[in-house]
Write a protein that holds these residues in place. Structure first.
Motif, PDB file in Angstrom:
ATOM      1  N   PRO A  62       0.818  -1.204   0.000  1.00  0.00           N
ATOM      2  CA  PRO A  62       0.000   0.000   0.000  1.00  0.00           C
ATOM      3  C   PRO A  62       0.861   1.267   0.000  1.00  0.00           C
ATOM      4  CG  PRO A  62       0.121  -0.913   2.209  1.00  0.00           C
ATOM      5  CD  PRO A  62       0.955  -1.798   1.342  1.00  0.00           C
ATOM      6  N   ALA A  63       0.291   2.360  -0.446  1.00  0.00           N
ATOM      7  CA  ALA A  63       0.965   3.653  -0.335  1.00  0.00           C
ATOM      8  C   ALA A  63       0.867   4.116   1.117  1.00  0.00           C
ATOM      9  CB  ALA A  63       0.292   4.656  -1.267  1.00  0.00           C
ATOM     10  N   ARG A  64       1.778   5.036   1.482  1.00  0.00           N
ATOM     11  CA  ARG A  64       1.766   5.504   2.869  1.00  0.00           C
ATOM     12  C   ARG A  64       0.456   6.170   3.238  1.00  0.00           C
ATOM     13  NH1 ARG A  64       7.719   8.022   3.698  1.00  0.00           N
ATOM     14  NH2 ARG A  64       7.290   8.875   1.645  1.00  0.00           N
ATOM     15  N   SER A  65      -0.060   6.978   2.280  1.00  0.00           N
ATOM     16  CA  SER A  65      -1.311   7.685   2.573  1.00  0.00           C
ATOM     17  C   SER A  65      -2.451   6.682   2.778  1.00  0.00           C
ATOM     18  CB  SER A  65      -1.645   8.640   1.429  1.00  0.00           C
ATOM     19  OG  SER A  65      -1.717   7.910   0.224  1.00  0.00           O
ATOM     20  N   GLU A  66      -2.367   5.568   2.049  1.00  0.00           N
ATOM     21  CA  GLU A  66      -3.411   4.557   2.190  1.00  0.00           C
ATOM     22  C   GLU A  66      -3.350   3.904   3.576  1.00  0.00           C
ATOM     23  OE1 GLU A  66      -3.384   1.488  -0.860  1.00  0.00           O
ATOM     24  OE2 GLU A  66      -4.558   0.232   0.488  1.00  0.00           O
ATOM     25  N   LEU A  67      -2.122   3.675   4.047  1.00  0.00           N
ATOM     26  CA  LEU A  67      -1.980   3.052   5.370  1.00  0.00           C
ATOM     27  C   LEU A  67      -2.507   3.955   6.477  1.00  0.00           C
ATOM     28  CD1 LEU A  67       1.446   1.200   5.458  1.00  0.00           C
ATOM     29  CD2 LEU A  67      -0.844   0.234   5.733  1.00  0.00           C
ATOM     30  N   ARG A  68      -2.203   5.239   6.353  1.00  0.00           N
ATOM     31  CA  ARG A  68      -2.712   6.197   7.328  1.00  0.00           C
ATOM     32  C   ARG A  68      -4.235   6.199   7.352  1.00  0.00           C
ATOM     33  NH1 ARG A  68       1.129   9.495   9.283  1.00  0.00           N
ATOM     34  NH2 ARG A  68       2.804   9.467   7.783  1.00  0.00           N
ATOM     35  N   ALA A  69      -4.812   6.247   6.144  1.00  0.00           N
ATOM     36  CA  ALA A  69      -6.278   6.253   6.041  1.00  0.00           C
ATOM     37  C   ALA A  69      -6.838   4.966   6.631  1.00  0.00           C
ATOM     38  CB  ALA A  69      -6.697   6.408   4.579  1.00  0.00           C
ATOM     39  N   PHE A  70      -6.120   3.862   6.394  1.00  0.00           N
ATOM     40  CA  PHE A  70      -6.549   2.563   6.912  1.00  0.00           C
ATOM     41  C   PHE A  70      -6.616   2.589   8.443  1.00  0.00           C
ATOM     42  CE2 PHE A  70      -5.213  -1.710   8.419  1.00  0.00           C
ATOM     43  CZ  PHE A  70      -6.265  -2.464   7.924  1.00  0.00           C
ATOM     44  N   LEU A  71      -5.586   3.173   9.071  1.00  0.00           N
ATOM     45  CA  LEU A  71      -5.575   3.232  10.538  1.00  0.00           C
ATOM     46  C   LEU A  71      -6.714   4.105  11.054  1.00  0.00           C
ATOM     47  CD1 LEU A  71      -1.757   3.515  11.347  1.00  0.00           C
ATOM     48  CD2 LEU A  71      -3.230   1.498  11.502  1.00  0.00           C
ATOM     49  N   ARG A  72      -6.954   5.192  10.343  1.00  0.00           N
ATOM     50  CA  ARG A  72      -8.068   6.062  10.757  1.00  0.00           C
ATOM     51  C   ARG A  72      -9.395   5.327  10.622  1.00  0.00           C
ATOM     52  NH1 ARG A  72      -5.117  10.495   9.013  1.00  0.00           N
ATOM     53  NH2 ARG A  72      -5.744  10.098   6.871  1.00  0.00           N
ATOM     54  N   GLU A  73      -9.551   4.606   9.522  1.00  0.00           N
ATOM     55  CA  GLU A  73     -10.803   3.855   9.318  1.00  0.00           C
ATOM     56  C   GLU A  73     -10.997   2.771  10.367  1.00  0.00           C
ATOM     57  OE1 GLU A  73     -10.616   2.412   5.295  1.00  0.00           O
ATOM     58  OE2 GLU A  73     -10.571   4.506   4.603  1.00  0.00           O
ATOM     59  N   ARG A  74      -9.887   2.246  10.866  1.00  0.00           N
ATOM     60  CA  ARG A  74     -10.021   1.238  11.914  1.00  0.00           C
ATOM     61  C   ARG A  74     -10.395   1.868  13.254  1.00  0.00           C
ATOM     62  NH1 ARG A  74      -8.526  -3.958  11.106  1.00  0.00           N
ATOM     63  NH2 ARG A  74      -7.813  -4.275  13.233  1.00  0.00           N
ATOM     64  N   GLY A  75     -10.481   3.198  13.260  1.00  0.00           N
ATOM     65  CA  GLY A  75     -10.979   3.887  14.452  1.00  0.00           C
ATOM     66  C   GLY A  75      -9.937   4.075  15.523  1.00  0.00           C
ATOM     67  N   LEU A  76      -8.684   4.229  15.119  1.00  0.00           N
ATOM     68  CA  LEU A  76      -7.602   4.434  16.084  1.00  0.00           C
ATOM     69  C   LEU A  76      -7.507   5.918  16.440  1.00  0.00           C
ATOM     70  CD1 LEU A  76      -5.549   2.441  17.267  1.00  0.00           C
ATOM     71  CD2 LEU A  76      -3.958   3.152  15.488  1.00  0.00           C
ATOM     72  N   ALA A  77      -7.284   6.221  17.726  1.00  0.00           N
ATOM     73  CA  ALA A  77      -7.129   7.615  18.153  1.00  0.00           C
ATOM     74  C   ALA A  77      -6.001   8.271  17.362  1.00  0.00           C
ATOM     75  CB  ALA A  77      -6.823   7.677  19.644  1.00  0.00           C
ATOM     76  N   ALA A  78      -6.176   9.534  17.030  1.00  0.00           N
ATOM     77  CA  ALA A  78      -5.212  10.224  16.151  1.00  0.00           C
ATOM     78  C   ALA A  78      -3.794  10.208  16.712  1.00  0.00           C
ATOM     79  CB  ALA A  78      -5.674  11.660  15.911  1.00  0.00           C
ATOM     80  N   TYR A  79      -3.646  10.306  18.064  1.00  0.00           N
ATOM     81  CA  TYR A  79      -2.280  10.382  18.602  1.00  0.00           C
ATOM     82  C   TYR A  79      -1.517   9.076  18.422  1.00  0.00           C
ATOM     83  CZ  TYR A  79      -3.900   8.137  22.994  1.00  0.00           C
ATOM     84  OH  TYR A  79      -4.418   7.281  23.927  1.00  0.00           O
ATOM     85  N   LYS A  80      -2.227   7.980  18.116  1.00  0.00           N
ATOM     86  CA  LYS A  80      -1.550   6.698  17.904  1.00  0.00           C
ATOM     87  C   LYS A  80      -1.181   6.476  16.440  1.00  0.00           C
ATOM     88  CE  LYS A  80      -4.084   4.442  21.625  1.00  0.00           C
ATOM     89  NZ  LYS A  80      -5.130   3.432  21.890  1.00  0.00           N
ATOM     90  N   ILE A  81      -1.679   7.307  15.555  1.00  0.00           N
ATOM     91  CA  ILE A  81      -1.351   7.141  14.133  1.00  0.00           C
ATOM     92  C   ILE A  81       0.085   7.625  13.925  1.00  0.00           C
ATOM     93  CG2 ILE A  81      -1.959   7.861  11.770  1.00  0.00           C
ATOM     94  CD1 ILE A  81      -4.844   7.598  12.607  1.00  0.00           C
ATOM     95  N   PRO A  82       0.945   6.754  13.383  1.00  0.00           N
ATOM     96  CA  PRO A  82       2.375   7.083  13.313  1.00  0.00           C
ATOM     97  C   PRO A  82       2.624   8.458  12.680  1.00  0.00           C
ATOM     98  CG  PRO A  82       2.029   4.808  12.662  1.00  0.00           C
ATOM     99  CD  PRO A  82       0.664   5.419  12.818  1.00  0.00           C
TER     100      PRO A  82
END
Ligand code: OOB
Length: 551
Positions: free
Chosen positions: A493-513
């Motif tokens: 995946p592209a980096r932007s896709e991974l970030r979006a994936f983590l957000r979609e999984r409902g992870l708090a923003a401060y935990k997103i790398p």
């Protein structure tokens, strides 16, 4: 004690009672007592409201009666996710008066965390704000319901926006009648609430605090911090965190009859204006917030503020750089107090009469003469006085085990009941503690704690991810930031896709790398099976740039 919790051995409990630490008071009774003593004094200011102690007490009673009518009672868990608004106190005391347990979630938590908390604790209810800081918590509650099938009740501070299956707190309170909601009240030795640990594992652990143990830390903290009826405390951090709750936090202020001012956010613009407007005397922040305030007051955007009322700035949650610490007195005109604490219990304060050098260079000393601390090497042997090692502690307000976590407890606590803090420290001849580093799998992002395991597990759920390692990278402002190294599967995946994936999984923003790096492979270590921890070390050594001048 609540099933799934580890009680203190009887000889310790007896001794803590004999020595006057555990007084047999509940948090519900504590508020009642203060409402009698300080009735018309202002307890809380926030969100455009001002409640006296008497008003807070009456509201908590009515709310307790209303919650009881919904069927919420002793031993029930209720996930409370509220921002800094007065209702958070009303709800918390109402639940504790019923013997129901608030499970405190942070406002930053999202679907992943709230769903987990609701399912793991089998929560009877979830209490959220309508909207706050542009985020709609009712939608989050709906997603949690859809995902977990629970909790039965969703209660909203504010407006339900017409959602038929939600109730407003006002409706609950009005439905309860005049109270009193609670009868005999819970046992003071029982768990009063559950708080989230910073976490070192894939799933956050819950910390059970009893009325007896918590109130001891509150009373002792209020005394160390010399709070009185003239105290005006600004809660700049989310009050559901242990630091602004009990170190000395809002409970310490209530203990002394002072006033709590709730800030909606910790920015210098909001908080330094509040200091001036409300005559704030004490406040508590994490290091990056302290640095923003220092810059804003020192010729920056808030240089015009009159901060003369401010007597004490507490800084804790992460190591405060000595250079920044030295600026506090000249810039803000107040005393710095370093606070090194943990939701599991132990809290250390520098004292007001400590020499400036001690205040600037140490993280304080324990609250209680019965806080036992030892500093050990990797074999568990105590190091020579002043030597570097891991801090272990037990005492009258430090838990003996996490909630429903027997396997983890066997690692996190020693056989003789000491909590392994995972902090690398040394002690000074005066008994002050200096935090030098960490021996645990945790990233401290400006006071916000992140378990690499948890974030890696989310990344590994992506079909295009073969492996992932989340490591800390030094940062001048936050102390540490997170970087995720990802070995893709195939094209990946592209980096932007991974970030979006983590957000979609409902992870708090401060935990997103903060940073995501795609790498071909992780370094070969030569040996067969290695721990995640060793892998992270190897990845960090191979990739992470050393930042000049970083702490
Ligand atoms: C506070 O509590 P938690 O549970 O969010 O985090 C505890 C951990 C400690 O084990 C340590 O690793 C770190 O946070 N920490 C500090 C620190 N204060 C906490 N590291 C260095 N210097 C400090 N002053 O963070 C907390 C709870 C109550 C009062 C204050 C902080």
């Amino acid at each position: 004690m609540l099933a799934g919790c580890t009680p203190w051995p009887a000889e310790f409990a007896d001794s803590y009672r004999r020595r006057g630490y555990w007084t047999g008071e509940t948090l519900g009774a504590f508020l009642r007592d203060r409402a009698h003593r300080f009735a018309e004094r202002t307890a809380v200011v926030g969100a455009g409201r001002r409640w006296s102690y008497a008003e807070l007490d009456t509201r908590a009673d009515r709310m307790a009666a209303g919650l009881a009518r919904l069927g919420i009672g002793a031993g029930d868990r209720v996930v409370v996710q509220l921002p800094n608004r007065p209702e958070v106190f009303e709800v918390a005391f109402a639940l504790m008066r019923l013997g129901a347990l608030p499970v405190y979630a942070l406002p930053a938590h999202r679907r992943a965390e709230i769903s987990y908390l609701c399912s793991f604790t089998e929560a009877a209810a979830l209490v959220v704000a309508d909207t706050d800081a542009g985020f709609d918590y009712r939608e989050l509650a709906e997603q949690v319901r859809a995902e977990t099938g629970g909790p039965e009740h969703i209660l909203v501070a504010g407006d339900t926006g017409g959602r038929a299956h939600m109730r407003t707190l006002e409706e609950v309170r009005e439905g309860g009648g005049a109270g009193p909601g609670a009868t005999a009240g819970p046992d003071p030795g029982e768990v009063a609430f559950l708080q989230l640990s910073g976490g070192t594992t894939g799933l956050p652990k819950l910390i059970p605090r009893t009325h007896d143990d918590y109130l001891y830390s509150v009373r002792a903290s209020a005394e160390i911090c010399a709070l009185d009826t003239g105290t005006v405390y600004l809660a700049a951090l989310p009050v559901v965190h242990n630091f602004p709750m009990s170190s000395p936090g809002f409970l310490g202020v209530f203990s002394a009859g002072g006033t709590v001012v709730l800030a909606p956010d910790p920015s210098p613009a909001t908080c330094l204006a509040a200091v001036e407007a409300e005559g704030v005397t004490h406040t508590a922040v994490v290091p990056p917030v302290a640095m923003l305030w220092l810059d804003a007051a020192d010729g920056g955007s808030q240089a015009h503020r009159d901060l003369t009322s401010l007597r004490v700035l507490q800084v804790g949650g992460a190591k405060f750089n000595a250079e920044a610490a030295r600026r506090v007195r000249p810039t803000l005109g107040c005393t710095l107090q370093q606070v090194f604490g943990m939701a599991e219990g132990l809290v250390n304060y520098t004292r007001y009469d400590d020499p400036e050098e001690v205040v600037v260079t140490t993280q304080g000393r324990p609250i209680s003469p019965d806080d036992e601390i030892r500093v050990v090497d990797s074999d568990g042997t105590e190091v020579a006085p002043g030597g570097l090692g891991e801090l272990q502690t037990r005492g009258p307000y430090t838990i003996r085990g996490y909630y429903r976590a027997p396997e983890h407890n066997a690692e996190a606590f020693t056989a003789d009941g000491f909590y392994r803090t995972g902090d690398l420290v040394r002690t000074t001849p005066t008994g002050h503690i200096v935090v030098e580093g960490r021996a645990k799998d945790q990233i401290n992002r400006g006071g916000e704690k992140i378990a690499p395991d948890e974030v890696e597990n989310h990344l590994l759920a992506h079909p295009g991810v073969h492996d992932a390692a989340v490591v800390a990278v030094p940062d001048r402002f936050l102390g540490e930031r997170t970087c995720a190294y990802v070995v893709p599967r195939g094209a990946g995946p592209a980096r932007s896709e991974l970030r979006a994936f983590l957000r979609e999984r409902g992870l708090a923003a401060y935990k997103i790398p903060d940073r995501l790096e795609l790498v071909d492979a992780f370094p070969a270590t030569g040996v067969g099976k290695i721990s995640r921890r060793e892998l992270r070390e190897a990845v960090r050594a191979a990739h992470a740039p050393a930042e000049p001048g970083a702490p």
